[in-house]
Design an enzyme around this catalytic site. Structure first.
Site, PDB file in Angstrom:
ATOM      1  CD  GLN A 151      -3.529  -4.656   6.417  1.00 20.57           C
ATOM      2  OE1 GLN A 151      -3.435  -3.636   5.866  1.00 20.57           O
ATOM      3  NE2 GLN A 151      -4.099  -5.763   5.874  1.00 20.57           N
TER       4      GLN A 151
ATOM      5  CE  LYS B  15      -3.763  -2.529   2.052  1.00 22.26           C
ATOM      6  NZ  LYS B  15      -4.525  -2.833   3.209  1.00 22.26           N
TER       7      LYS B  15
ATOM      8  CG  ASP C 162      -9.493   0.023   5.087  1.00 25.23           C
ATOM      9  OD1 ASP C 162      -9.469  -0.456   4.246  1.00 25.23           O
ATOM     10  OD2 ASP C 162      -8.575  -0.222   6.273  1.00 25.23           O
TER      11      ASP C 162
END
Ligand code: GUN
Length: 294
Positions: A98, A54, A121
């Protein structure tokens, strides 16, 4: 018949170019670029790899990334405090924690601490809640499901009125993918471990999104001819002929399915690259919004 292969790598690369151009425009207009903060807790090698990918993708398109690595035993309060600091940082337009988090951390509380405006997200309970309701647009849509829909759109595969079957009901993929298909007026079935006669249900699908994490579970004879197959599965299976000793396969048996399907994503090189492309998209959208556009 042999299916058209949906080249997610190529489509993601086109999106990266689009975003790179936008970031340059933003820099010219405002003298600023979007910023993404990644938070990695612990030392899971898969999570570390995803976060590294990422950050690399951000660098390639000109998005600034801020990486924070925390030890496995970080406390709930310390993690929450970090998220609050990132919420207050004007150079950070997106915050990505994450998952999965270690067992002692209350994941829902942490995701709920992320500012709604920075939830790139799309996992904040309010964004998920809005995604699940009619006419309540979330600020962000989760990246992998958004990537699945983007693949269908960019391949000109119609969704409205089609029978869509989603295999799996995870918070990260299955559930939000189902909501997106519903918003696009598909007739939807969600299957899971208790579904009876799974092959018969899958056989009704014009669009199949497979996200169960079981290697090659869906067989060719489960498919209706012409179906569009979006395979989210990324499963490692032993393969002594490979240097690493394993290879990656999807939830769908690709060799069998490509003889029946109309369209199919490969694994790797299908949905995977789209997750990162959509993260860049969400982060850039957030940047525009903070600078007063969009
Ligand atoms: N773990 C697996 N997929 C994802 C994702 O899309 N975002 C985050 N934050 N964690 C994940």
């Amino acid at each position: 018949m042999s299916a058209t292969i949906i080249d997610g790598k190529e489509i993601a690369s086109t999106i990266h170019s689009e975003i790179k151009a936008e970031v340059e425009q933003m820099q010219q207009k405002y003298g600023r670029v979007p910023g993404l903060a990644t938070v990695l807790v612990g030392e899971r090698p898969d999570s570390a790899t995803y976060v590294r990918m990422k950050k690399k993708a951000c660098a390639e398109v000109g998005i600034q990334s801020f990486g924070v690595d925390l030890p496995e035993d970080v406390s709930q309060d310390e993690l929450k405090k970090l998220v609050e600091e990132l919420n207050a940082d004007p150079n950070v337009h997106g915050i990505l924690v994450q998952l999965p988090l270690p067992g002692h951390i209350d994941e829902e509380e942490i995701l709920g601490t992320i500012s709604l405006e920075k939830d790139v997200d799309g996992f904040h309970p309010l964004n998920i809640g809005r995604l699940s309701m009619k006419r309540r647009d979330p600020l962000f849509v989760p990246c992998t499901p958004r990537g699945c829909i983007e693949l269908l759109d960019r391949m000109n595969i119609p969704i409205e009125g089609k029978r869509a079957v989603v295999l799996g009901r995870s918070n990260i993929v299955g559930l939000p993918a189902a909501m997106l298909l519903l918003h696009r007026n598909a007739t939807l079935t969600v299957c899971h471990s208790r579904t009876k006669d799974l092959p018969a249900v899958v056989r009704e699908a014009d669009i199949l999104i497979a996200a169960v994490g079981r290697a090659e579970m869906v067989r060719g004879d489960w498919l209706k001819p012409g179906v569009a197959v979006i395979d989210v599965g990324t499963n490692a299976v032993d393969d002594p002929t490979k240097k690493k000793g394993y290879r990656l396969v999807g939830d769908v048996n690709f060799e069998e399915a490509k003889e029946v399907a109309g369209f199919i994503t490969p694994v790797p090189g299908g949905v995977g690259p789209m997750t990162i492309a959509m993260l860049l998209r969400n982060t850039t959208d957030s940047g525009w919004r903070e600078m007063g556009e969009g």
